[in-house]
Design a protein around this motif. Structure first.
Motif, short mmCIF file in Angstrom:
data_model
loop_
_atom_site.label_atom_id
_atom_site.label_comp_id
_atom_site.label_asym_id
_atom_site.label_seq_id
_atom_site.Cartn_x
_atom_site.Cartn_y
_atom_site.Cartn_z
N TYR A 189 2.76 -1.17 13.89
CA TYR A 189 2.38 -0.92 12.49
C TYR A 189 2.87 -1.99 11.51
O TYR A 189 2.22 -2.27 10.53
CB TYR A 189 2.88 0.45 12.03
CG TYR A 189 4.38 0.61 12.06
CD1 TYR A 189 5.12 0.23 10.96
CD2 TYR A 189 5.03 1.11 13.17
CE1 TYR A 189 6.49 0.35 10.98
CE2 TYR A 189 6.40 1.24 13.19
CZ TYR A 189 7.13 0.85 12.10
OH TYR A 189 8.48 0.95 12.13
N MET B 166 -3.74 1.01 11.64
CA MET B 166 -2.67 1.83 11.06
C MET B 166 -2.83 3.29 11.50
O MET B 166 -1.86 3.95 11.87
CB MET B 166 -2.81 1.72 9.54
CG MET B 166 -1.59 2.08 8.77
SD MET B 166 -0.26 0.95 9.11
CE MET B 166 1.09 2.07 8.94
N ILE C 12 -1.63 -6.46 5.26
CA ILE C 12 -2.23 -5.85 4.07
C ILE C 12 -1.46 -6.27 2.82
O ILE C 12 -2.04 -6.69 1.82
CB ILE C 12 -2.23 -4.31 4.17
CG1 ILE C 12 -3.10 -3.86 5.35
CG2 ILE C 12 -2.75 -3.69 2.89
CD1 ILE C 12 -3.13 -2.37 5.54
N ILE D 75 -6.88 6.23 7.52
CA ILE D 75 -5.73 7.08 7.85
C ILE D 75 -6.14 8.55 7.80
O ILE D 75 -5.67 9.37 8.57
CB ILE D 75 -4.56 6.78 6.90
CG1 ILE D 75 -4.01 5.41 7.24
CG2 ILE D 75 -3.46 7.83 7.02
CD1 ILE D 75 -2.91 4.95 6.36
N LEU E 84 -7.57 -1.81 0.50
CA LEU E 84 -6.67 -0.65 0.48
C LEU E 84 -7.44 0.65 0.66
O LEU E 84 -7.00 1.53 1.41
CB LEU E 84 -5.93 -0.59 -0.84
CG LEU E 84 -4.66 -1.40 -0.95
CD1 LEU E 84 -3.96 -1.09 -2.25
CD2 LEU E 84 -3.76 -1.09 0.21
N LEU F 69 0.97 -3.70 8.27
CA LEU F 69 1.43 -3.50 6.89
C LEU F 69 1.67 -4.83 6.20
O LEU F 69 1.28 -5.03 5.06
CB LEU F 69 2.74 -2.70 6.88
CG LEU F 69 2.62 -1.21 7.07
CD1 LEU F 69 3.98 -0.57 6.95
CD2 LEU F 69 1.69 -0.66 6.01
N VAL G 51 5.69 4.60 5.17
CA VAL G 51 6.11 4.30 6.55
C VAL G 51 7.44 3.58 6.56
O VAL G 51 8.35 3.90 7.34
CB VAL G 51 5.03 3.47 7.27
CG1 VAL G 51 5.54 2.96 8.60
CG2 VAL G 51 3.78 4.30 7.50
N GLN H 83 -6.85 3.54 3.48
CA GLN H 83 -6.52 4.94 3.19
C GLN H 83 -7.53 5.89 3.81
O GLN H 83 -7.17 6.93 4.36
CB GLN H 83 -6.45 5.16 1.68
CG GLN H 83 -5.29 4.41 1.07
CD GLN H 83 -5.03 4.82 -0.35
OE1 GLN H 83 -5.89 5.35 -1.02
NE2 GLN H 83 -3.83 4.56 -0.83
N PRO I 230 0.84 -1.20 0.00
CA PRO I 230 0.00 0.00 0.00
C PRO I 230 0.88 1.25 0.00
O PRO I 230 1.96 1.23 0.59
CB PRO I 230 -0.79 -0.12 1.30
CG PRO I 230 -0.04 -1.09 2.14
CD PRO I 230 0.68 -1.99 1.20
N PRO I 231 0.44 2.32 -0.68
CA PRO I 231 1.27 3.53 -0.76
C PRO I 231 1.69 4.06 0.60
O PRO I 231 2.84 4.47 0.79
CB PRO I 231 0.37 4.53 -1.46
CG PRO I 231 -0.63 3.73 -2.18
CD PRO I 231 -0.81 2.47 -1.43
N PHE I 232 0.75 4.00 1.58
CA PHE I 232 1.12 4.52 2.89
C PHE I 232 2.13 3.60 3.56
O PHE I 232 2.97 4.05 4.34
CB PHE I 232 -0.13 4.70 3.77
CG PHE I 232 -0.96 3.48 3.93
CD1 PHE I 232 -0.69 2.57 4.92
CD2 PHE I 232 -2.01 3.23 3.06
CE1 PHE I 232 -1.46 1.43 5.06
CE2 PHE I 232 -2.79 2.10 3.20
CZ PHE I 232 -2.50 1.20 4.20
N GLY I 233 2.06 2.29 3.22
CA GLY I 233 3.02 1.34 3.79
C GLY I 233 4.42 1.65 3.31
O GLY I 233 5.38 1.67 4.09
N GLN J 77 5.78 4.89 14.46
CA GLN J 77 6.90 4.72 13.52
C GLN J 77 8.09 5.55 13.94
O GLN J 77 9.24 5.16 13.73
CB GLN J 77 6.43 5.00 12.08
CG GLN J 77 6.37 6.44 11.64
CD GLN J 77 5.09 7.12 12.09
OE1 GLN J 77 4.48 6.76 13.06
NE2 GLN J 77 4.69 8.15 11.36
#
Lengths: 334, 416
Positions: free
Chosen positions: B385, B368, B392, B351, B344, B389, A160, B348, A154-157, B377
């Motif tokens: 986290y 997340m 996913i 978030i 996904l 991740l 991070v 998003q 995922p882009p946010f992954g 993080q």
């Protein structure tokens, strides 16, 4: 040129229709939210006030100011007027700032981050995909699984992970913000350097995601084209390999350009979330503030601007597509 | 149709992706049977407990101690209590006192301690050192002496009559407790999150909810896309024009923007996991509709369809028996992609703070979001986290693998 003009006008008409629809949706959807946004602001302002008529007066004043007590149609014309005046009305949560004032600076950050990143990712991805299809063997065996894995992240992954590795552990790059918190935007060297350093992580996190998806697409398109009859025919004719490869990739490229036009919206969505993770001062972070503040003029304006940006990008891609692929024009002039 | 499904399992990639997916799915069903704790129960007081086995200190005092004489136990004990900062400080003092730097190894606890004991002199005045710093070294020295003692820890109870402490027990340094005999042991494989909840239990529940969101949104999107694509492609004419108008419109307006607007307008109270799933489904059918329409148009004038028309079959019958089987493979591939896209999209949205309301069920996106809000993080709390991740990524990876596998089955040109 006649065919092209028709193509251009057709696209322009579509662009305008889409724009109007997007504009309507942008106006209507946030206003369907249950609950009275003005009441929320008033209750925040009137904390500790015991005088009910005073609270009532404040409420009345704000409702008049934001126009929430007027009929929907009238609100719509106020909204249109505000948009054309360029200030998008007042922000609810950050009154007395206007929405335009809040988002003015963030547009530049988002545009400067996302479009270069998407274009660079697209270019690198297509080159790698084409190479994988042409070279096959080891290169393909390594590149493909890596691309599949990266594009599934995922882009946010990705944001991070990059942040933890390069920002937190190695401390090569700062983890948040668009420039050092101790600096004031100016044209000094230290500021520009700080902007460049802060740019790297968000930029590469968007680029990497784009590379993966584009490489996979370009690889299958190129394999398709490499097996096409015209390639075999050209080989029998004894045309140089280099020249054939040129044709093949030009043909394989065309669907990739349409692909870019269609996927640019999704990419921007992912990139907005990446912005939030890096607290980049762009539109993504603005949306976050607006959501937290229940500030629908701000949400309307931000999403409208993102939509317009995507629409323009789309329009530009489709227009240039007409130049690149002559068949499109030909189809239009019939 | 049955033949089509059989073909899927000929592709290695499909089988591999399918196994990962089934494994995740099974885990989300089996885990709650073994550990039936409610996923959002707050067990820890405090934020971000490290992963590990938590043994009740109180209960371990009550168990019968076992004496084990293990080599190096003392050294390990000291090493674990002497942190990196203290080691560097010791080195700093020793260097200042004139010991050559290359003789000091901060990693070797025993040697460092010996060197310290031999050389440290609290009265020695090192030039340039502040008083506060000198006091720090005196304190450090005292605590090191405490570390080196070999006496046990004393357990005392308050005598209810006199109010004085009376010794009940002594725990020597060679006492060990068997973890099986301690009544309360809690394994937290991924520690706890910012609210003090067990991350693993939460993660399993979140995965299940996210998969449901994916399935619901994917199914809705595929069904709408399929229906509209079939109607537009097969009937054509005005129906086609109207459907294509909306499809073209919504492929250009970014669906993420629509998602934000709709979820925002629903309002925090109304946003359940299923509502979010429906919203995602309603904003992502355009692709499927476009592609199905294109395929149906190419099928519409084939001989077998025309023959069916001549035989007087109804439109529904023709679509089901003559057209659907040809596009079934494509529809399944689209469904798989829609499911992972739905997961996904939920992440998003969450978030952005527009995910399902937070008190009822966890989702991967919400987990997340919580980790990011509490800056896991930046604080280095990877367990908050990273597992999310990875989950996913594993789900989308397995889905895409299935898809690539199917692509190779149906597009011979892509086979290696």
């Amino acid at each position: 040129m006649k065919g092209y003009r028709k193509y251009f006008l057709n696209k322009l008409l579509w662009f305008l229709i889409t724009f109007v629809c997007a504009f309507l949706l942008n106006f209507i959807l946030p206003r369907l939210m249950p609950g009275d946004p003005v009441a929320a602001i008033v209750s925040r302002l009137a904390q500790g006030m015991s005088n009910t008529t005073g609270v009532q007066a404040i409420y009345q004043q704000y409702a008049d100011l934001f126009g929430t007590n007027k009929p929907m149609v009238e609100q719509f014309f106020i909204y249109v007027r505000n948009v054309f005046r360029g200030d998008f009305g007042f922000s609810f949560a950050q009154y007395p700032r206007t929405v335009a004032d809040v988002i003015k600076s963030s547009i530049v950050w988002t545009a400067a981050l996302q479009f270069p990143a998407i274009i660079v990712g697209w270019l690198i991805g297509n080159t790698l995909g084409a190479l994988a299809a042409y070279l096959k063997g080891g290169f393909d065996k390594v590149l493909m699984p890596v691309s599949i894995f990266v594009s599934n992240f995922p882009p946010f992954g990705m944001a991070v992970i990059l942040m933890v590795i390069f920002g937190v552990s190695l401390k090569w790059f700062p983890t948040s913000g668009g420039y050092g918190f101790d600096l004031i935007p100016s044209f000094s060297w230290s500021f520009i350097w700080s902007v460049i350093v802060h740019y790297q992580l968000p930029f590469w996190s968007i680029v990497l995601i784009a590379i993966g998806g584009q490489a996979i697409g370009m690889r299958s398109m190129s394999i398709y084209e490499l097996n096409a009859d015209y390639v075999k025919y050209s080989r029998f004719m004894g045309i140089k390999d280099r020249k054939i490869v040129g044709y093949v990739f030009r043909n394989a490229m065309l669907p990739q350009i349409t692909g870019l036009a269609l996927s640019i919206g999704t990419m921007v969505g992912g990139a907005l979330v990446a912005e939030i993770i890096f607290s980049y001062p762009g539109l993504g972070s603005t949306i976050l503030t607006a959501v937290r503040g229940g500030d629908y003029p701000l949400i309307s304006a931000t999403t409208l601007i993102i939509t317009i940006m995507v629409l323009i990008a789309n329009f530009v891609i489709e227009i240039s597509y007409g130049f690149i692929d002559p068949r499109i024009k030909a189809a239009q002039s019939d | 149709m049955k033949h089509t499904f059989q073909q899927f399992f000929r592709s290695g990639k499909f089988v591999f992706g399918f196994s990962i997916f089934v494994a995740i799915l099974l885990l989300t069903f089996i885990y709650p049977l073994i550990i039936p704790d409610p996923p959002l129960e707050i067990v820890a007081q405090g934020t971000f407990f490290e992963p590990g086995i938590y043994v009740s200190v109180y209960d371990s005092l009550g168990t019968t101690p076992h004496t084990l004489n293990l080599d190096g136990a003392a050294a390990k004990r000291i090493a674990s209590k002497l942190n990196e900062e203290d080691r560097l400080a010791m080195k700093e003092w020793l260097v200042a006192a004139g010991i050559p730097e290359n003789e000091i190894d901060t990693a070797d606890t025993q040697k460092l301690l010996d060197l310290w004991m031999d050389n440290y002199d609290p009265t020695e005045n090192i030039p340039g050192m502040t008083n506060a710093r000198r006091n720090y070294f005196i304190r450090l020295n005292n605590s090191l002496k405490g570390l080196l003692s070999t006496e046990g820890a004393i357990i005392a109870e308050v005598n209810p009559e006199t109010g004085t402490l009376e010794q009940v027990d002594v725990i020597t340094q060679t006492d060990y407790v068997n973890i099986n005999q301690v009544a309360n042991v809690r394994v937290l494989p991924f520690g706890t999150d910012n609210f003090g909840r067990d991350v693993l239990t939460e993660l399993v529940a979140a995965t299940r909810v996210s998969l449901v969101i994916g399935f619901v949104s994917g199914t809705i999107a595929t069904l709408i896309g399929l229906t509209l694509g079939l109607l537009a492609g097969y009937i054509g004419g005005v129906v086609d024009d109207i459907i294509m108008f909306f499809t073209n419109l919504f492929t250009v307006i970014p669906s993420f923007v629509l998602l934000i607007l709709i979820s925002f307008s629903i309002g925090q109270e109304q946003r359940g996991a299923v509502t979010i799933a429906v919203v995602i489904g309603l904003t992502s059918w355009f692709w499927t509709a476009r592609a199905v329409r294109a395929q149906v148009i190419s099928l519409r004038n084939r001989d077998h369809v025309n023959l069916s028309k001549l035989s007087g079959h109804s439109i529904v019958h023709i679509i089901i028996t003559d057209i659907l089987p040809y596009i079934a493979s494509y529809v399944i591939m689209a469904l798989i992609l829609q499911i992972s896209a739905g997961i996904l999209a939920e992440a998003q949205l969450s978030i952005l703070g527009l995910g399902p309301r937070t008190t009822v069920v966890p989702t991967l996106g919400l987990m997340m979001n919580w980790a990011l809000i509490y800056q896991a993080q930046i604080l280095g709390k990877w367990w908050a986290y990273l597992p999310v991740l990875v989950t996913i990524a594993l789900i989308t990876f397995s889905m895409n693998l299935m898809n690539t596998g199917l692509d190779q089955v149906f597009n011979p040109a892509l086979r290696e």
